[in-house]
Motif scaffolding. Structure first.
Motif, PDB file in Angstrom:
ATOM      1  N   LEU A   1       2.085  12.017  -6.908  1.00  0.00           N
ATOM      2  CA  LEU A   1       0.942  11.224  -6.464  1.00  0.00           C
ATOM      3  C   LEU A   1       0.694  11.365  -4.965  1.00  0.00           C
ATOM      4  N   THR A   2       1.757  11.213  -4.205  1.00  0.00           N
ATOM      5  CA  THR A   2       1.636  11.097  -2.752  1.00  0.00           C
ATOM      6  C   THR A   2       1.683  12.431  -2.031  1.00  0.00           C
ATOM      7  N   GLY A   3       2.039  13.484  -2.759  1.00  0.00           N
ATOM      8  CA  GLY A   3       2.161  14.784  -2.114  1.00  0.00           C
ATOM      9  C   GLY A   3       3.501  14.981  -1.438  1.00  0.00           C
ATOM     10  N   GLY A   4       4.516  14.279  -1.924  1.00  0.00           N
ATOM     11  CA  GLY A   4       5.866  14.489  -1.405  1.00  0.00           C
ATOM     12  C   GLY A   4       6.498  13.304  -0.729  1.00  0.00           C
ATOM     13  N   VAL A   5       5.771  12.179  -0.593  1.00  0.00           N
ATOM     14  CA  VAL A   5       6.362  10.982   0.015  1.00  0.00           C
ATOM     15  C   VAL A   5       7.357  10.372  -0.969  1.00  0.00           C
ATOM     16  N   THR A   6       8.565  10.104  -0.495  1.00  0.00           N
ATOM     17  CA  THR A   6       9.600   9.542  -1.353  1.00  0.00           C
ATOM     18  C   THR A   6       9.637   8.027  -1.192  1.00  0.00           C
TER      19      THR A   6
ATOM     20  N   ARG B   1       0.834  -1.201   0.000  1.00  0.00           N
ATOM     21  CA  ARG B   1       0.000   0.000   0.000  1.00  0.00           C
ATOM     22  C   ARG B   1       0.869   1.251   0.000  1.00  0.00           C
ATOM     23  N   ILE B   2       0.296   2.332  -0.502  1.00  0.00           N
ATOM     24  CA  ILE B   2       1.020   3.594  -0.625  1.00  0.00           C
ATOM     25  C   ILE B   2       0.551   4.558   0.451  1.00  0.00           C
ATOM     26  N   SER B   3       1.496   5.214   1.094  1.00  0.00           N
ATOM     27  CA  SER B   3       1.169   6.226   2.103  1.00  0.00           C
ATOM     28  C   SER B   3       1.171   7.600   1.455  1.00  0.00           C
ATOM     29  N   LEU B   4       0.157   8.400   1.764  1.00  0.00           N
ATOM     30  CA  LEU B   4       0.088   9.771   1.294  1.00  0.00           C
ATOM     31  C   LEU B   4       0.646  10.693   2.370  1.00  0.00           C
ATOM     32  N   SER B   5       1.163  11.840   1.953  1.00  0.00           N
ATOM     33  CA  SER B   5       1.594  12.837   2.927  1.00  0.00           C
ATOM     34  C   SER B   5       0.368  13.370   3.670  1.00  0.00           C
ATOM     35  N   LYS B   6       0.590  13.953   4.825  1.00  0.00           N
ATOM     36  CA  LYS B   6      -0.524  14.472   5.620  1.00  0.00           C
ATOM     37  C   LYS B   6      -1.303  15.530   4.843  1.00  0.00           C
ATOM     38  N   ARG B   7      -0.581  16.384   4.133  1.00  0.00           N
ATOM     39  CA  ARG B   7      -1.256  17.421   3.363  1.00  0.00           C
ATOM     40  C   ARG B   7      -2.092  16.810   2.232  1.00  0.00           C
ATOM     41  N   ARG B   8      -1.544  15.758   1.576  1.00  0.00           N
ATOM     42  CA  ARG B   8      -2.281  15.106   0.498  1.00  0.00           C
ATOM     43  C   ARG B   8      -3.519  14.395   1.042  1.00  0.00           C
ATOM     44  N   GLU B   9      -3.397  13.800   2.233  1.00  0.00           N
ATOM     45  CA  GLU B   9      -4.550  13.149   2.855  1.00  0.00           C
ATOM     46  C   GLU B   9      -5.653  14.166   3.159  1.00  0.00           C
ATOM     47  N   GLN B  10      -5.246  15.308   3.677  1.00  0.00           N
ATOM     48  CA  GLN B  10      -6.231  16.353   3.995  1.00  0.00           C
ATOM     49  C   GLN B  10      -6.913  16.850   2.723  1.00  0.00           C
TER      50      GLN B  10
ATOM     51  N   LEU C   1      10.055   8.124 -12.487  1.00  0.00           N
ATOM     52  CA  LEU C   1       9.063   7.477 -11.629  1.00  0.00           C
ATOM     53  C   LEU C   1       9.087   8.062 -10.219  1.00  0.00           C
ATOM     54  N   SER C   2      10.264   8.422  -9.733  1.00  0.00           N
ATOM     55  CA  SER C   2      10.351   9.068  -8.412  1.00  0.00           C
ATOM     56  C   SER C   2       9.574  10.376  -8.402  1.00  0.00           C
ATOM     57  N   GLN C   3       9.742  11.166  -9.460  1.00  0.00           N
ATOM     58  CA  GLN C   3       9.013  12.440  -9.555  1.00  0.00           C
ATOM     59  C   GLN C   3       7.507  12.203  -9.612  1.00  0.00           C
ATOM     60  N   SER C   4       7.107  11.190 -10.370  1.00  0.00           N
ATOM     61  CA  SER C   4       5.681  10.913 -10.517  1.00  0.00           C
ATOM     62  C   SER C   4       5.065  10.464  -9.197  1.00  0.00           C
ATOM     63  N   ILE C   5       5.789   9.626  -8.457  1.00  0.00           N
ATOM     64  CA  ILE C   5       5.280   9.135  -7.169  1.00  0.00           C
ATOM     65  C   ILE C   5       5.195  10.275  -6.152  1.00  0.00           C
ATOM     66  N   GLU C   6       6.163  11.176  -6.176  1.00  0.00           N
ATOM     67  CA  GLU C   6       6.093  12.332  -5.278  1.00  0.00           C
ATOM     68  C   GLU C   6       4.870  13.196  -5.598  1.00  0.00           C
TER      69      GLU C   6
END
Length: 290
Positions: A125-130, A4-13, A118-123
């Motif tokens: 997606l997640t709002g900054g999670v590396t 599973r992928i974790s989103l940043s707190k800001r992205r979750e909000q 892909l690293s840029q794309s995932i960041e």
């Protein structure tokens, strides 16, 4: 169990506030410089072969042996056969010795581009999670091994096809008695065809390996789906890719039909001359995110 992928707190909000069904990453664009380098390496080999072959064959037909041919001397036939067998042996060895190094260069370049894009794309997606994108799982290694073998075989097939066509043209010119009148325009035409074939092969194989790496790494990172993005370029776009696939979301483990005539399924860039791209996506209601 899928990762599973974790989103940043800001992205979750943001997701809780706006409740989007899909979050998109940045498109995984091809590295044009890498494709150009691989194309240049392959064209250098091809031009060495076509120029030397043309020079040697035309020199034979312009020599005393060739001139005697028009006096019904059959020696030009045996001399051309000896010459073309020697050229075939020479260039088959050269292409075999270089095919693996060209393919390995393509693989390492595609892997580096994939890691960065892909690293840029995932960041995004997640709002900054590396997340680490330097994965080479067992299934991915197997697919890349198959892709490398295919690429090597395609490169080695170039001299086989080219010199086979030269042999046929020489035989035909001898049978017709036209000699140079047939061979000069043949080389002008065939050399260009072979160069274009090699260029397309280099570009196609680079795109295919790049997308194979991206798909494998996306799975390892927990990304299961992608959006199909049409290239919007080219003089003859595939209508099915433009009108049926473009903008739609697909599962990496159940890719779409990419050729309605054959039913072949696959990823963007899999078919010859396909310049379509992938964009990683996550759907918030499919259990992808934590």
């Amino acid at each position: 169990m899928a990762k599973r992928i974790s989103l940043s707190k800001r992205r979750e909000q943001w997701a809780q506030q706006f409740k989007p069904q899909i979050i998109r990453g940045t498109p995984l664009n091809y590295n044009a410089a890498l494709s150009t380098r691989i194309e240049a390496d392959l064209l250098k080999l091809v031009r060495q072969m076509t120029r030397e072959t043309q020079r040697e064959v035309l020199a034979l037909f312009r020599s005393d042996v060739g001139r005697q041919f028009f006096g019904m001397d059959a020696s030009v036939s045996s001399q051309s056969r000896i010459l073309l067998n020697a050229l075939t042996n020479t260039f088959m060895k050269i292409f075999k010795s270089r095919a693996k190094s060209i393919t390995e260069k393509m693989l390492s370049g595609a892997a580096a581009t994939s890691r960065s894009s892909l690293s840029q794309s995932i960041e995004q997606l997640t709002g900054g999670v590396t997340l680490s994108t330097d994965f080479f799982s067992g299934p991915l290694k197997e697919k890349l091994s198959a892709a490398v073998t295919q690429s090597v075989n395609l490169i080695v097939s170039i001299p086989e096809k080219y010199l086979g066509s030269v042999k046929n043209a020489v035989t035909s010119s001898i049978s017709s008695g036209n000699g140079l009148a047939d061979l000069v325009p043949f080389f002008e035409r065939q050399n260009g065809i072979t160069e274009r074939h090699a260029s397309n092969m280099a570009l196609d194989q680079t795109r295919k390996v790049y997308n194979t790496i991206n798909a494998g790494r996306m799975r390892s990172a927990g990304i299961r789906k992608f959006e199909w993005l049409h290239s919007a370029g080219g003089h003859h776009p595939r209508p099915f890719h433009l009108h049926n696939l473009n903008g739609n979301i697909f599962d990496l483990d159940n890719p779409p039909v990419i050729d309605p005539k054959t039913g072949e399924r696959g990823l963007p860039g899999q078919l010859p001359n396909c310049k379509c791209r992938m964009r990683p996506v996550i759907e918030l209601d499919d259990g992808t995110t934590t």
